[in-house]
Design a protein around this motif. Structure first.
Motif, PDB file in Angstrom:
ATOM      1  N   ARG A 104      -4.274  -6.057  20.150  1.00 23.96           N
ATOM      2  CA  ARG A 104      -4.907  -7.342  20.421  1.00 23.96           C
ATOM      3  C   ARG A 104      -5.403  -7.325  21.861  1.00 23.96           C
ATOM      4  N   GLN A 105      -6.585  -7.914  22.090  1.00 17.02           N
ATOM      5  CA  GLN A 105      -7.151  -7.993  23.437  1.00 17.02           C
ATOM      6  C   GLN A 105      -7.719  -9.391  23.634  1.00 17.02           C
ATOM      7  N   VAL A 106      -7.389 -10.001  24.778  1.00 16.03           N
ATOM      8  CA  VAL A 106      -7.927 -11.314  25.084  1.00 16.03           C
ATOM      9  C   VAL A 106      -9.298 -11.124  25.707  1.00 16.03           C
ATOM     10  N   VAL A 107     -10.306 -11.662  25.034  1.00 13.02           N
ATOM     11  CA  VAL A 107     -11.681 -11.658  25.536  1.00 13.02           C
ATOM     12  C   VAL A 107     -12.139 -13.110  25.435  1.00 13.02           C
ATOM     13  N   SER A 108     -13.372 -13.347  25.105  1.00 12.26           N
ATOM     14  CA  SER A 108     -13.811 -14.709  24.814  1.00 12.26           C
ATOM     15  C   SER A 108     -13.344 -14.992  23.392  1.00 12.26           C
ATOM     16  N   GLY A 109     -12.067 -15.192  23.236  1.00 10.45           N
ATOM     17  CA  GLY A 109     -11.397 -15.275  21.950  1.00 10.45           C
ATOM     18  C   GLY A 109     -10.363 -14.165  21.904  1.00 10.45           C
ATOM     19  N   LEU A 110     -10.055 -13.683  20.711  1.00 11.45           N
ATOM     20  CA  LEU A 110      -9.125 -12.563  20.542  1.00 11.45           C
ATOM     21  C   LEU A 110      -9.839 -11.454  19.798  1.00 11.45           C
ATOM     22  N   LYS A 111      -9.765 -10.258  20.335  1.00 13.01           N
ATOM     23  CA  LYS A 111     -10.380  -9.090  19.706  1.00 13.01           C
ATOM     24  C   LYS A 111      -9.256  -8.229  19.148  1.00 13.01           C
ATOM     25  N   TYR A 112      -9.337  -7.953  17.856  1.00  9.78           N
ATOM     26  CA  TYR A 112      -8.319  -7.149  17.185  1.00  9.78           C
ATOM     27  C   TYR A 112      -8.894  -5.776  16.850  1.00  9.78           C
ATOM     28  N   TYR A 113      -8.137  -4.749  17.175  1.00 12.96           N
ATOM     29  CA  TYR A 113      -8.460  -3.375  16.797  1.00 12.96           C
ATOM     30  C   TYR A 113      -7.458  -3.014  15.702  1.00 12.96           C
ATOM     31  N   LEU A 114      -7.964  -2.885  14.485  1.00  8.26           N
ATOM     32  CA  LEU A 114      -7.089  -2.690  13.329  1.00  8.26           C
ATOM     33  C   LEU A 114      -7.267  -1.302  12.743  1.00  8.26           C
ATOM     34  N   ARG A 115      -6.188  -0.746  12.271  1.00  7.95           N
ATOM     35  CA  ARG A 115      -6.218   0.483  11.470  1.00  7.95           C
ATOM     36  C   ARG A 115      -5.825   0.050  10.060  1.00  7.95           C
ATOM     37  N   VAL A 116      -6.818   0.079   9.154  1.00 10.17           N
ATOM     38  CA  VAL A 116      -6.672  -0.488   7.814  1.00 10.17           C
ATOM     39  C   VAL A 116      -6.610   0.615   6.772  1.00 10.17           C
ATOM     40  N   ALA A 117      -5.619   0.542   5.880  1.00  9.10           N
ATOM     41  CA  ALA A 117      -5.532   1.451   4.738  1.00  9.10           C
ATOM     42  C   ALA A 117      -6.209   0.765   3.559  1.00  9.10           C
ATOM     43  N   ALA A 118      -7.146   1.464   2.925  1.00 11.42           N
ATOM     44  CA  ALA A 118      -7.863   0.921   1.768  1.00 11.42           C
ATOM     45  C   ALA A 118      -8.230   2.078   0.858  1.00 11.42           C
ATOM     46  N   ALA A 119      -8.556   1.738  -0.393  1.00 16.50           N
ATOM     47  CA  ALA A 119      -8.944   2.755  -1.376  1.00 16.50           C
ATOM     48  C   ALA A 119     -10.196   2.271  -2.090  1.00 16.50           C
ATOM     49  N   ALA A 120     -11.008   3.223  -2.525  1.00 14.26           N
ATOM     50  CA  ALA A 120     -12.166   2.864  -3.341  1.00 14.26           C
ATOM     51  C   ALA A 120     -11.637   2.298  -4.651  1.00 14.26           C
ATOM     52  N   GLU A 121     -12.297   1.271  -5.190  1.00 12.34           N
ATOM     53  CA  GLU A 121     -11.783   0.586  -6.386  1.00 12.34           C
ATOM     54  C   GLU A 121     -11.571   1.530  -7.557  1.00 12.34           C
ATOM     55  N   GLU A 122     -12.495   2.469  -7.759  1.00  8.85           N
ATOM     56  CA  GLU A 122     -12.312   3.390  -8.886  1.00  8.85           C
ATOM     57  C   GLU A 122     -11.144   4.340  -8.667  1.00  8.85           C
ATOM     58  N   GLU A 123     -10.825   4.606  -7.386  1.00 10.63           N
ATOM     59  CA  GLU A 123      -9.695   5.487  -7.086  1.00 10.63           C
ATOM     60  C   GLU A 123      -8.377   4.716  -7.090  1.00 10.63           C
ATOM     61  N   ALA A 124      -8.438   3.404  -6.845  1.00 13.28           N
ATOM     62  CA  ALA A 124      -7.211   2.610  -6.758  1.00 13.28           C
ATOM     63  C   ALA A 124      -6.469   2.585  -8.086  1.00 13.28           C
ATOM     64  N   GLY A 125      -7.196   2.629  -9.188  1.00 16.71           N
ATOM     65  CA  GLY A 125      -6.551   2.594 -10.494  1.00 16.71           C
ATOM     66  C   GLY A 125      -6.286   3.976 -11.059  1.00 16.71           C
ATOM     67  N   ALA A 126      -6.586   5.016 -10.301  1.00  9.89           N
ATOM     68  CA  ALA A 126      -6.402   6.384 -10.802  1.00  9.89           C
ATOM     69  C   ALA A 126      -4.925   6.686 -10.993  1.00  9.89           C
TER      70      ALA A 126
END
Length: 159
Positions: A104-126
């Motif tokens: 988290r970084q305080v700027v003109s608001g809050l800036k979040y640097y996120l590391r997100v885990a996600a999967a392609a929808e067709e791969e999620a149900g594999a």
């Protein structure tokens, strides 16, 4: 004889002023015992405190509801932009899994640097359960405007 008491008073006043000046200069040391209690770094010292505007790690990322919601938002916004721009490209839509790290970084608001885990929808149900990838997202939140803006969403670079 009347002059003698006034001369003593002047000498006494001078002595009191010298003692007061010596006490004031002794209070200016940087050992933390000064009257003001504020310690300024000298030439060779480095400032060990947190700097204004610096990034800070978010603790307990998995349990932080706001951070997880921002991760969900970043994936949804990425999907919306891809379908809105008619972008083909590989991978299709992404399905949010979780945020694995955040700063988290305080700027003109809050800036979040996120590391997100996600999967392609067709791969999620594999059946093999694979396909989960990690992405870096940057989101700016301005609570007083009730706004969130996705600035960046891209595959994570190994560090």
């Amino acid at each position: 004889m009347a002059r003698l008491p006034s001369a003593c008073c002047v000498m006494l006043l001078a002595a009191v002023l010298l003692v007061a000046a010596a006490a004031a200069s002794a209070g200016d040391d940087t050992s933390g015992g000064g009257a003001a209690g504020i310690r300024q770094p000298s030439g060779g010292e480095s400032y060990r405190g947190r700097k204004v505007g610096a990034r800070t790690e978010v603790r307990d990322v998995e349990g932080d509801g706001e951070v997880q919601e921002l991760g969900r938002f970043s994936v949804a916004e990425y999907n919306r932009r891809r379908t809105g721009s008619g972008g083909g490209g590989g991978g299709g839509r992404l399905e949010f899994a979780r945020v694995v790290a955040a700063q988290r970084q305080v700027v003109s608001g809050l800036k979040y640097y996120l590391r997100v885990a996600a999967a392609a929808e067709e791969e999620a149900g594999a059946e093999n359960g694979g396909g989960e990838r990690v992405f870096d997202a940057v989101v700016v939140v301005k609570p007083w405007l009730e706004s969130r803006t996705l600035l960046r969403f891209a595959p994570a670079v190994e560090k």
